[in-house]
Scaffold this motif. Sequence first.
Motif, short mmCIF file in Angstrom:
data_model
loop_
_atom_site.label_atom_id
_atom_site.label_comp_id
_atom_site.label_asym_id
_atom_site.label_seq_id
_atom_site.Cartn_x
_atom_site.Cartn_y
_atom_site.Cartn_z
N ALA A 1 -51.86 18.95 -75.24
CA ALA A 1 -51.10 20.18 -75.07
C ALA A 1 -50.28 20.12 -73.78
O ALA A 1 -49.11 20.52 -73.76
N PRO B 1 -55.59 29.85 -75.37
CA PRO B 1 -56.14 28.76 -76.18
C PRO B 1 -57.09 29.29 -77.25
O PRO B 1 -57.50 30.45 -77.21
N PHE C 1 -55.15 24.16 -78.58
CA PHE C 1 -53.89 24.89 -78.55
C PHE C 1 -53.14 24.61 -79.85
O PHE C 1 -52.95 23.45 -80.22
#
Length: 55
Positions: A11, A33, A42
Motif C-alpha cells: 500500500a 485500513p 488496504f
Amino acid sequence: MNKEFLRINDAAEFLGITKKALYIQVSRGNITPLRRGKLLYFKQSYLRSLIEGEV
C-alpha cells in the motif's frame, strides 16, 4: 486476501510514500485500513480514490 487488498508495504509503495508515513496517516485517521487481527490491509480501489481526490 486477494490482490485487491494490499498489505502495508504494498500500500505504501502504491501511494508512493514510506511505510512509516502510511502508519502516521492511519493513526491520524486520514487513511482507513481494514483490520484482520493485528494486520492492516488496504483496498486498492480505496487507495486509488484517495490519489484521485474522490475521498
